[in-house]
Structure formats: structure tokens, C-alpha cells
Design a protein around this motif. Sequence first.
Motif, short mmCIF file in Angstrom:
data_model
loop_
_atom_site.label_atom_id
_atom_site.label_comp_id
_atom_site.label_asym_id
_atom_site.label_seq_id
_atom_site.Cartn_x
_atom_site.Cartn_y
_atom_site.Cartn_z
N GLY A 143 0.81 -1.21 0.00
CA GLY A 143 0.00 0.00 0.00
C GLY A 143 0.84 1.26 0.00
N ILE A 144 0.25 2.33 0.48
CA ILE A 144 0.89 3.63 0.50
C ILE A 144 1.25 3.98 1.93
CG2 ILE A 144 0.57 6.08 -0.02
CD1 ILE A 144 -1.52 5.17 -2.12
N THR A 145 2.52 4.33 2.14
CA THR A 145 2.96 4.71 3.48
C THR A 145 3.56 6.11 3.46
OG1 THR A 145 5.12 3.68 3.12
CG2 THR A 145 3.45 2.33 4.21
N VAL A 146 3.57 6.72 4.63
CA VAL A 146 4.16 8.04 4.77
C VAL A 146 5.67 7.88 4.85
CG1 VAL A 146 4.30 10.09 6.23
CG2 VAL A 146 2.11 8.89 5.97
N ALA A 147 6.38 8.56 3.94
CA ALA A 147 7.84 8.46 3.89
C ALA A 147 8.48 9.39 4.91
CB ALA A 147 8.34 8.80 2.49
N GLY A 148 7.87 10.51 5.15
CA GLY A 148 8.44 11.47 6.08
C GLY A 148 7.58 12.72 6.14
N THR A 149 8.11 13.72 6.78
CA THR A 149 7.37 14.97 6.90
C THR A 149 7.35 15.67 5.54
OG1 THR A 149 9.34 16.22 7.45
CG2 THR A 149 8.10 15.26 9.29
N PRO A 150 6.40 16.59 5.32
CA PRO A 150 6.39 17.32 4.05
C PRO A 150 7.71 18.03 3.77
CG PRO A 150 4.33 17.68 5.23
CD PRO A 150 5.26 16.93 6.16
N GLU A 151 8.35 18.56 4.81
CA GLU A 151 9.62 19.25 4.61
C GLU A 151 10.67 18.28 4.10
OE1 GLU A 151 7.93 19.32 7.57
OE2 GLU A 151 7.06 21.31 7.38
N ARG A 152 10.74 17.12 4.71
CA ARG A 152 11.71 16.11 4.26
C ARG A 152 11.37 15.67 2.85
NH1 ARG A 152 15.62 12.57 5.97
NH2 ARG A 152 15.56 10.52 5.03
N GLY A 153 10.10 15.57 2.55
CA GLY A 153 9.68 15.18 1.21
C GLY A 153 10.13 16.18 0.16
N ILE A 154 10.05 17.45 0.49
CA ILE A 154 10.48 18.48 -0.45
C ILE A 154 11.98 18.38 -0.67
CG2 ILE A 154 10.76 20.98 -0.75
CD1 ILE A 154 8.04 21.25 0.75
N VAL A 155 12.74 18.19 0.39
CA VAL A 155 14.20 18.05 0.26
C VAL A 155 14.52 16.82 -0.58
CG1 VAL A 155 16.35 17.62 1.52
CG2 VAL A 155 14.72 19.31 2.37
N THR A 156 13.83 15.71 -0.35
CA THR A 156 14.06 14.50 -1.12
C THR A 156 13.77 14.73 -2.60
OG1 THR A 156 13.50 13.13 0.79
CG2 THR A 156 13.39 12.07 -1.37
N ALA A 157 12.66 15.41 -2.88
CA ALA A 157 12.31 15.69 -4.28
C ALA A 157 13.35 16.58 -4.94
CB ALA A 157 10.92 16.34 -4.34
N LYS A 158 13.82 17.60 -4.23
CA LYS A 158 14.85 18.49 -4.79
C LYS A 158 16.16 17.76 -5.00
CE LYS A 158 12.43 22.19 -5.17
NZ LYS A 158 12.08 22.71 -6.49
N ALA A 159 16.52 16.86 -4.08
CA ALA A 159 17.74 16.07 -4.23
C ALA A 159 17.64 15.17 -5.46
CB ALA A 159 17.99 15.23 -2.98
N ALA A 160 16.46 14.59 -5.69
CA ALA A 160 16.26 13.76 -6.88
C ALA A 160 16.39 14.60 -8.15
CB ALA A 160 14.90 13.07 -6.82
N GLU A 161 15.84 15.82 -8.12
CA GLU A 161 15.98 16.73 -9.26
C GLU A 161 17.45 17.04 -9.52
OE1 GLU A 161 13.68 20.37 -9.18
OE2 GLU A 161 12.00 19.29 -8.25
N LEU A 162 18.21 17.31 -8.46
CA LEU A 162 19.62 17.63 -8.59
C LEU A 162 20.38 16.45 -9.18
CD1 LEU A 162 22.02 19.53 -8.14
CD2 LEU A 162 22.14 18.66 -5.79
N LEU A 163 20.09 15.26 -8.70
CA LEU A 163 20.74 14.06 -9.22
C LEU A 163 20.43 13.86 -10.69
CD1 LEU A 163 22.51 11.62 -8.67
CD2 LEU A 163 20.48 10.41 -7.86
N HIS A 164 19.18 14.09 -11.06
CA HIS A 164 18.77 13.96 -12.46
C HIS A 164 19.53 14.98 -13.32
CE1 HIS A 164 16.24 13.25 -15.93
NE2 HIS A 164 16.04 14.55 -16.02
N LEU A 165 19.62 16.22 -12.86
CA LEU A 165 20.35 17.27 -13.58
C LEU A 165 21.82 16.90 -13.72
CD1 LEU A 165 20.53 20.11 -14.85
CD2 LEU A 165 20.90 20.99 -12.54
N ALA A 166 22.42 16.42 -12.63
CA ALA A 166 23.82 16.04 -12.67
C ALA A 166 24.06 14.92 -13.69
CB ALA A 166 24.28 15.60 -11.27
N ARG A 167 23.19 13.94 -13.71
CA ARG A 167 23.33 12.84 -14.69
C ARG A 167 23.23 13.38 -16.11
NH1 ARG A 167 19.46 8.62 -11.56
NH2 ARG A 167 21.02 7.80 -10.13
N ARG A 168 22.26 14.27 -16.31
CA ARG A 168 22.06 14.85 -17.64
C ARG A 168 23.29 15.63 -18.10
NH1 ARG A 168 17.64 18.69 -17.41
NH2 ARG A 168 19.05 20.26 -18.15
N LEU A 169 23.99 16.25 -17.15
CA LEU A 169 25.17 17.04 -17.47
C LEU A 169 26.46 16.22 -17.43
CD1 LEU A 169 24.27 20.29 -15.52
CD2 LEU A 169 24.09 19.88 -17.98
#
Length: 113
Positions: A72-98
Motif C-alpha cells: 500500500g501507500i505509506t508516509v515516507a516522512g514529513t512534508p519538509e523532508r519530502g520536499i528536500v528529497t524531491a529536490k535532491a532527486a531533481e539535482l541528481l537527475h540534472l547532474a546525470r544529464r550534465l
Amino acid sequence: MEPVKVGGDLPLHEQVAAELRRDIANGDVRPGQRLPPARDMAAVLGVHTNTVLRALRMLRDDGVLEFRRGRGITVAGTPERGIVTAKAAELLHLARRLGVAREDLISLIEGLP
């Protein structure tokens, strides 16, 4: 969770996501806790199941929720942590692209003040 008020400034699925974020931030739903089925949440909130599913996907993309087959669906963390996780994933994606290796990106981050 309270019924969502139709007619707000935000689209309905964003209102549902905001309600879930509030519940997590307030501690009503804790990290690691499993959420009820989307159909049940939709009935409580007074919206269509697809609206809840869209909100859940949005929160998953933000790193707040985890979808696991058979669990099912579980809570991964607080919304703040979720935002940081999402931004880190974006950064990793950008780094790979570059062409920046993961290890090099980690070194860059560790070198930040």
C-alpha cells in the motif's frame, strides 16, 4: 481528515494533498504509517477516488509518500523532508544529464558550507 471544501482557490486534488500534508505535519499521520485505501479517503473527504489518487501521486512525487506493491501507500516522512528529497532527486537527475557522476555530486555537496 475533514471533507474538502469545493470552490477553493486550489484545484481539488491540491486541496486533498494539502489536507494530507497538514495531517502529517500535525502528527495525525506519522512516517511509516500506512494510509487507508484511496476509495475510503475519497468517501471521508467527499471527493472522487481519482481526485485522491492524483493527490497521492503528487505527494509521492514530492517524496512525502511511498507506494509499495503489496504494502500500500505509506508516509515516507514529513512534508519538509519530502520536499528536500524531491529536490535532491531533481539535482541528481540534472547532474546525470550534465554528465556529473554521482560520487562527484556527493563530493560537491559535502564541500558546501
